[in-house]
Design an enzyme around this catalytic site. Structure first.
Site, mmCIF file in Angstrom:
data_model
loop_
_atom_site.group_PDB
_atom_site.id
_atom_site.type_symbol
_atom_site.label_atom_id
_atom_site.label_comp_id
_atom_site.label_asym_id
_atom_site.label_seq_id
_atom_site.Cartn_x
_atom_site.Cartn_y
_atom_site.Cartn_z
ATOM 1 N N TRP A 302 0.487 -1.213 0.095
ATOM 2 C CA TRP A 302 0.498 -0.010 -0.248
ATOM 3 C C TRP A 302 0.931 1.194 0.102
ATOM 4 C CZ3 TRP A 302 -0.747 4.150 3.671
ATOM 5 C CH2 TRP A 302 -2.258 4.842 3.356
ATOM 6 N N HIS A 303 2.031 1.170 0.268
ATOM 7 C CA HIS A 303 2.716 2.620 0.557
ATOM 8 C C HIS A 303 3.880 2.900 -0.751
ATOM 9 C CE1 HIS A 303 2.114 1.819 5.405
ATOM 10 N NE2 HIS A 303 1.735 3.129 4.845
ATOM 11 N N GLY A 304 3.533 1.205 -1.670
ATOM 12 C CA GLY A 304 4.278 1.944 -2.890
ATOM 13 C C GLY A 304 4.897 0.427 -3.522
ATOM 14 N N PHE A 446 2.372 9.353 -0.700
ATOM 15 C CA PHE A 446 1.727 7.118 -0.252
ATOM 16 C C PHE A 446 0.200 7.244 -1.033
ATOM 17 C CE2 PHE A 446 5.323 7.184 2.709
ATOM 18 C CZ PHE A 446 5.966 6.843 2.267
#
Length: 446
Positions: A302-304, A446
């Site tokens: 989800w963050h990258g 993000f």
């Protein structure tokens, strides 16, 4: 447009509130909706259309799912909504096409997904007013970096909001404190991390490495919690009650405890919409451990798209699994200090994966932290940095605990002292913004 900018504080925000409070109550949702579109379009004029498309898609899906609830077609519609939302997120975030990432897409995508899932479950009624739904998705206080607000949390407040002056004053105070966290604390310690991260990791002294990652730990905490405070405060001024996002995570005595305190709205989202539907802890320990791994792999992704984020998620999944198996019980028997030392060591090493991104640099940085770099553990440069930043580190450490808040609370009995403190924070923050050459919001990417 960021909260800690002259443009936002002295142009957008005053104009918005003048129009918002001059408008009749029945028109305020319209003002907030269009004000939020202006806020978003200021930096993302093209991608505002993407957000509007996502909003319209979930509005239509929600209406249809409610009408067909209980039928197979409702499940197909839910799947359609999820595919569209996740497809857009994956295309812009993970396709590898080097497209500019729409700001806030990870946050508003999760918000709209929670809405359609809750409508399908029958936990909320579908919103019939597109304006109100659009306002929920695009509200500028929390649009860019959360907290992630579930529709059911604010459904009643979309229709009617009672905002006494005392609540508005509390919201303004919360905003000022958040601004101070961001400008006076996060920005100043962020400069140290940027400097140390720019060194050749192969020739980094161990003390410098520890100061660098500790600087990043404080920067991301005060940066993100400061933004959350500002978002919650702005929402409170307008009568919305957004969920808390942080609860002093750096006093945690286990990794389980840490993740109950850090980015709580994201943790709550994954727990409610992924972990529990997968079976949670109801199907035995092996299945629970698998569920933890899945959730934390997704949390990392989800963050990258970088491999470092996946490794970061798996890193924490491993310790959460160990705590479920035996380590958690051991920690409860030990003095809390040992649990705190263990937790902070795991968290700080985790921030190496999160912040440095390149595998070779991560390896060399961690190697230096344990004194195995070519520069040894201490050199003249590391002592110089320690001398320059020691006082700031002590202030940050105090600010990351509830003890400072308890001490300041005594001032609340004196309205004069409290207001002087808030005015000082505001003026110093404005001075910092005017003079700032370094003013990023870390979670915007993000």
């Amino acid at each position: 447009m960021v909260f800690s900018s002259i443009l936002f504080l002295f142009r957008f925000l005053p104009i918005f509130f003048i129009v918002y409070y001059m408008a009749p109550k029945r028109m305020r949702n319209l003002v907030l909706f269009f004000g939020s579109l202006v806020f978003y379009a200021w930096g993302e004029p093209v991608y505002v259309l993407l957000m509007l498309f996502s909003t319209l898609s979930d509005y239509i899906h929600g209406r249809l799912i409610e009408r067909l609830r209980g039928r197979r077609s409702a499940k197909i519609l839910l799947l359609s909504s999820l595919v569209i939302n996740l497809g857009l997120l994956a295309f812009f975030k993970y396709s590898g096409l080097n497209l500019p990432l729409p700001i806030g897409i990870s946050f508003y995508t999760f918000q709209t997904m929670s809405y359609t899932i809750d409508v399908y479950r029958g936990e909320v009624a579908a919103q019939r007013n597109f304006l109100d739904f659009g306002m929920f998705v695009s509200m500028f206080p929390q649009l860019i970096a959360g907290p992630i607000v579930k529709y059911k949390t604010v459904a009643g407040e979309l229709k009617e909001r009672n905002v006494p002056l005392s609540a508005q004053a509390q919201g303004a105070q919360r905003f000022v404190i958040g601004l101070g966290k961001k400008v006076l604390l996060a920005n100043n310690i962020g400069r140290l991390f940027t400097e140390i991260a720019g060194y050749d990791a192969a020739n980094l002294a161990g003390l410098s490495a520890w100061m660098g990652i500790l600087a990043y730990a404080f920067q991301i905490y005060f940066d993100f919690s400061g933004y959350s405070d500002m978002a919650i405060g702005l929402g409170q001024i307008m009568g919305f009650h957004f969920p808390e996002n942080f609860n002093y995570p750096y006093i945690a005595t286990s990794i389980t405890d840490f993740w109950r305190r850090w980015h709580m709205s994201l943790g709550s989202w994954f727990r409610e919409y992924v972990y529990i539907p997968l079976g949670g802890n109801r199907k035995g320990l092996p299945r629970q451990l698998l569920n933890i791994l899945i959730v934390w792999a997704l949390t990392g992704i989800w963050h990258g798209a970088g491999l470092n984020f996946l490794l970061w998620g798996i890193w924490f999944a491993a310790f959460l699994a160990l705590e479920k198996m035996f380590l958690g019980e051991w920690l409860t028997r030990m003095p809390k200090f040992f649990g705190w030392v263990y937790s902070m060591a795991v968290v700080l090493l985790g921030w190496c994966f999160f912040s440095l991104e390149q595998a070779d640099k991560i390896f060399l940085f961690i190697k230096a932290m344990f004194g195995f770099g070519s520069a040894g553990f201490v050199n003249n440069n590391s002592l110089y940095l320690l001398h320059n930043y020691m006082i700031l580190f002590l202030v940050l450490a105090a600010g990351a605990t509830p003890w400072l808040k308890k001490a300041v609370k005594r001032w609340e009995e004196s309205v004069v002292l409290k207001n002087l403190f808030l005015v000082a924070v505001l003026l110093l923050s404005i001075a910092g913004i005017v003079d700032a050459s370094y003013n990023p919001f870390l979670y915007f990417r993000f």
